[in-house]
Motif scaffolding. Sequence first.
Motif, PDB file in Angstrom:
ATOM      1  N   TRP A  30       0.796  -1.166  -0.004  1.00 60.55           N
ATOM      2  CA  TRP A  30      -0.080   0.033   0.043  1.00 60.55           C
ATOM      3  C   TRP A  30       0.940   1.342   0.047  1.00 60.55           C
ATOM      4  O   TRP A  30       2.020   1.020   0.501  1.00 60.55           O
TER       5      TRP A  30
ATOM      6  N   ARG B 134      -5.454   1.768   7.068  1.00 60.46           N
ATOM      7  CA  ARG B 134      -6.379   2.213   8.001  1.00 60.46           C
ATOM      8  C   ARG B 134      -5.593   2.758   9.538  1.00 60.46           C
ATOM      9  O   ARG B 134      -6.294   3.817   9.794  1.00 60.46           O
TER      10      ARG B 134
ATOM     11  N   ILE C 123      -3.285   0.620  -3.251  1.00 57.95           N
ATOM     12  CA  ILE C 123      -3.111  -0.783  -2.991  1.00 57.95           C
ATOM     13  C   ILE C 123      -2.322  -1.012  -4.253  1.00 57.95           C
ATOM     14  O   ILE C 123      -2.761  -0.441  -5.326  1.00 57.95           O
TER      15      ILE C 123
ATOM     16  N   CYS D 191      -2.546  -4.999   3.818  1.00 62.50           N
ATOM     17  CA  CYS D 191      -2.418  -3.589   3.204  1.00 62.50           C
ATOM     18  C   CYS D 191      -3.649  -2.565   3.705  1.00 62.50           C
ATOM     19  O   CYS D 191      -3.283  -1.479   4.355  1.00 62.50           O
ATOM     20  N   GLU D 192      -4.712  -3.229   3.834  1.00 57.16           N
ATOM     21  CA  GLU D 192      -5.992  -2.113   4.217  1.00 57.16           C
ATOM     22  C   GLU D 192      -5.763  -2.042   5.624  1.00 57.16           C
ATOM     23  O   GLU D 192      -5.944  -0.835   6.226  1.00 57.16           O
ATOM     24  N   ASP D 193      -5.435  -3.088   6.364  1.00 55.21           N
ATOM     25  CA  ASP D 193      -5.150  -2.712   7.974  1.00 55.21           C
ATOM     26  C   ASP D 193      -4.175  -1.620   8.158  1.00 55.21           C
ATOM     27  O   ASP D 193      -4.331  -0.603   8.961  1.00 55.21           O
TER      28      ASP D 193
ATOM     29  N   LYS E 287     -12.494   1.113  -2.424  1.00 51.26           N
ATOM     30  CA  LYS E 287     -12.887   0.369  -1.058  1.00 51.26           C
ATOM     31  C   LYS E 287     -13.108   1.256   0.033  1.00 51.26           C
ATOM     32  O   LYS E 287     -12.195   2.073   0.262  1.00 51.26           O
TER      33      LYS E 287
ATOM     34  N   TYR F 287     -13.994  -4.467  -3.329  1.00 51.45           N
ATOM     35  CA  TYR F 287     -13.902  -3.196  -3.988  1.00 51.45           C
ATOM     36  C   TYR F 287     -14.783  -3.036  -5.259  1.00 51.45           C
ATOM     37  O   TYR F 287     -15.561  -4.240  -5.789  1.00 51.45           O
TER      38      TYR F 287
ATOM     39  N   LEU G   8      -4.002  -8.283   0.731  1.00 53.51           N
ATOM     40  CA  LEU G   8      -5.282  -6.933   0.742  1.00 53.51           C
ATOM     41  C   LEU G   8      -5.527  -6.745   2.255  1.00 53.51           C
ATOM     42  O   LEU G   8      -5.525  -5.623   2.544  1.00 53.51           O
TER      43      LEU G   8
ATOM     44  N   ARG H 252     -10.253   5.118   2.943  1.00 53.81           N
ATOM     45  CA  ARG H 252     -10.405   4.493   1.881  1.00 53.81           C
ATOM     46  C   ARG H 252      -9.166   4.006   1.170  1.00 53.81           C
ATOM     47  O   ARG H 252      -8.044   4.757   1.444  1.00 53.81           O
ATOM     48  N   VAL H 253      -9.455   3.098   0.285  1.00 56.66           N
ATOM     49  CA  VAL H 253      -8.035   2.599  -0.675  1.00 56.66           C
ATOM     50  C   VAL H 253      -8.654   2.469  -2.102  1.00 56.66           C
ATOM     51  O   VAL H 253      -9.918   2.290  -2.336  1.00 56.66           O
TER      52      VAL H 253
ATOM     53  N   PHE I  25     -13.554   2.032   4.062  1.00 54.83           N
ATOM     54  CA  PHE I  25     -13.771   1.666   5.263  1.00 54.83           C
ATOM     55  C   PHE I  25     -14.862   1.806   6.202  1.00 54.83           C
ATOM     56  O   PHE I  25     -15.241   2.973   6.174  1.00 54.83           O
TER      57      PHE I  25
END
Length: 180
Positions: free
Chosen positions: A73, A130, A103, A125-127, A177, A154, A122, A136-137, A179
């Motif tokens: 990310w 955040r 991402i 990366c999202e965690d 996406k 997504y 994923l 958002r990503v 959060f």
Amino acid sequence: MTDEFKHRIATPDDLEALHALMVRSIAQNQSDFLTPQQVAASDKVMGLDTQLVRDGTYFLIECDGRIAGCGGWSFRATLYGGDDSVVAREPATLDPATDAAKIRAMYTDPDFTRRGIGARILALCEDAARQAGFQRVELMGTAAGVPLYRAQGYTPAAEQEYASVGDVKIPLLRMEKHFD
């Protein structure tokens, strides 16, 4: 194989192995979705972005001493493309309050497909995004990646796009996406 997957942040010592994995991944994993000409041209659109490694935002998943997959990310504006790609680079930093984290550079070794590697990367990366304050990503999905990204929540953020390498056009889809 024991199928014991472990993750860690990539280091400069991993660059050679990551590059080799990406070449294999592009050649084999994209071949069911793209023409041979598009696969060959993909090396000029995709690839290793060492800025992610330098920023400490690039993960790899290992199994029995092999890199099974990788992805990261970014808090920078570049949406996709590697060090040697024809894609314009935007190293400016993003504002988590208004911008989406990116991402980037998701690859799975062909020997490890369909084993949850992409979903795990994923999630990592999202965690991390955040935790860095992003709400958002977004990513630029390849034809092979779009089904995974859709399955992970997504949605398309734009119409189908194409990266051009000479006369060859490679389909890409910007996805996002939010959060909760």
